[in-house]
Enzyme design. Structure first.
Site, PDB file in Angstrom:
ATOM      1  N   ARG A  51       0.844  -1.188   0.000  1.00  9.14           N
ATOM      2  CA  ARG A  51       0.000   0.000   0.000  1.00  9.14           C
ATOM      3  C   ARG A  51       0.886   1.246   0.000  1.00  9.14           C
ATOM      4  NH1 ARG A  51       0.941   2.702   3.826  1.00  9.14           N
ATOM      5  NH2 ARG A  51      -0.663   4.155   3.128  1.00  9.14           N
ATOM      6  N   ALA A  53       0.824   5.090  -2.334  1.00  9.09           N
ATOM      7  CA  ALA A  53       0.791   5.342  -3.777  1.00  9.09           C
ATOM      8  C   ALA A  53       2.096   4.999  -4.503  1.00  9.09           C
ATOM      9  CB  ALA A  53       0.382   6.794  -4.042  1.00  9.09           C
ATOM     10  N   ARG A  94      -6.746  -0.243  -7.576  1.00 11.40           N
ATOM     11  CA  ARG A  94      -6.890   0.902  -6.656  1.00 11.40           C
ATOM     12  C   ARG A  94      -7.106   2.152  -7.498  1.00 11.40           C
ATOM     13  NH1 ARG A  94      -4.788   0.433  -1.529  1.00 11.40           N
ATOM     14  NH2 ARG A  94      -6.240   2.138  -1.114  1.00 11.40           N
ATOM     15  N   ASP A 244      -2.156  10.628  -2.465  1.00 12.20           N
ATOM     16  CA  ASP A 244      -2.402   9.577  -3.445  1.00 12.20           C
ATOM     17  C   ASP A 244      -2.682  10.152  -4.828  1.00 12.20           C
ATOM     18  OD1 ASP A 244      -2.800   6.639  -2.138  1.00 12.20           O
ATOM     19  OD2 ASP A 244      -3.162   8.230  -0.694  1.00 12.20           O
ATOM     20  N   LYS A 255      -5.394   9.812   2.475  1.00 10.54           N
ATOM     21  CA  LYS A 255      -6.180   8.925   3.323  1.00 10.54           C
ATOM     22  C   LYS A 255      -7.283   9.687   4.045  1.00 10.54           C
ATOM     23  CE  LYS A 255      -5.556   5.423   3.364  1.00 10.54           C
ATOM     24  NZ  LYS A 255      -6.171   4.427   2.471  1.00 10.54           N
TER      25      LYS A 255
END
Length: 349
Positions: A51, A53, A94, A244, A255
């Site tokens: 996890r 970016a 994602r 991200d 987030k």
């Protein structure tokens, strides 16, 4: 100068396979997952074994190579079509993290520009994935150095707050926001880092805290709703977060909970910084309203481990990200320097 421990590499190419630190098990268990196919890589990205970016982008690049390696077709045009199918499956894992799309686009561009046989193309794909990884590590170290430029002047030692995990585990091995904090610690400027726990997946409590413990960086974990209190008590000198996806105007997706943190930072006159590589900036999107926001399974909210927190019969809303408006961000720290959100377009290559 502070001492440094062994580096953390969440994605590693070794023995013709990809090794991933299983971030879903930290901090209680350290496990390395072996990835030998693009299907396994897609699953690892989707389930957040890997996890962050930049790390997702690196993993996707290797995933595309693994997919290419298994294609048996030797005719170039048919090979390209098969490769695009694999790329699309990886893209779907994602939707918010733009580095994922950036890395895949770079890999496919390399393919289109490579002459020679299919086997030649496969080797170039591996080389490109390795270059993406090496460049990200160098980029993070540059961002860490650039972040030192925005810190208040010495001799003051600082307490800095971060949200989620934007450290070595989320990148090639140094970090974006946590990279700045690492650099501040190494330079002797850091007193302590406060880490938001970051509900619902607790990346701050689990991952950021784990990284800090590995390096001996003093860390205090707080629940997300304690940040305003800590600022009111003047415990926080500045906030550093990752990203991200950043729109061309500086609006930043990160987030869930980042937006609220930016609002209370402004209320308490605490400078709020975003740290991200140029690959995270989506110059094709005019503003943050256009950034797709991933929604994840409600189980992330209603249970922790095997323990259910909520009663049956309630509804859930679980966006994984929110968008912080550019006017709440003091500056964006990149590998090319520190800019105001309104100056982002000056960095476009």
């Amino acid at each position: 100068m502070q001492s440094q421990s062994n580096p953390i590499y969440p994605v590693l190419w070794q023995d013709n396979q990809v090794l991933l630190i299983n971030q879903t098990l930290l901090p209680n268990q350290y496990e390395v997952v072996k990835i030998n196919s693009y299907q396994d890589m897609a699953k690892a990205i989707k389930t957040m074994i890997v996890r962050g970016a930049p790390a997702i982008g690196i993993a996707a690049a290797y995933g595309l190579y693994l997919g290419a390696r298994d294609i048996k077709i030797q005719e170039r045009e048919t090979f390209f079509k098969e490769l695009e199918i694999i790329a699309e499956e990886l893209r779907q894992t994602r939707p918010t993290a733009v580095n994922l799309f950036w890395a895949i686009s770079r890999m496919l561009k390399t393919v289109s520009e490579t002459a020679g046989t299919v086997e030649d193309i496969k080797q170039i794909l591996l080389k490109t994935a390795q270059e993406i990884q090496a460049e990200d590590l160098e980029t993070c170290q540059k961002m860490g150095d650039n972040g030192l430029l925005v810190l208040p002047p010495e001799p003051q030692k600082l307490t800095l707050l971060t949200h989620c995990n934007a450290g070595a585990l989320a990148t090639a091995g140094y970090g974006t926001a946590l990279g700045v904090i690492r650099s501040a610690w190494t330079a002797g400027r850091l007193e302590r880092v406060y880490a938001d726990e970051t509900r619902p997946r607790l990346q701050g409590a689990k991952l950021t805290a784990w990284e800090c413990v590995q390096e001996g960086i003093p860390v205090t974990v707080i629940s997300d709703n304690m940040a305003a209190h800590c600022m009111q008590k003047r415990l926080i000198h500045a906030v550093f977060v990752g990203a991200d996806r950043i729109a061309a105007n500086g609006d930043t997706a990160n987030k869930i909970g980042t937006y609220g943190l930016a609002v209370i930072s402004q209320m308490h006159n605490v400078p709020f910084f975003v740290v991200a590589p140029l690959s995270t900036i989506d110059f094709e999107l005019a503003n943050g309203d256009l950034i797709p926001i991933e929604e994840r399974h409600p189980s992330e909210i209603y249970q922790v481990g095997e323990t259910r927190l909520c009663p049956d019969g309630v509804d859930y809303y679980n966006p994984a990200f929110d968008v912080t408006p550019a006017n709440l961000i003091k500056a964006i720290i990149t590998e090319k320097g520190v800019v105001k959100p309104s100056e982002l377009l000056t960095l476009k290559g």
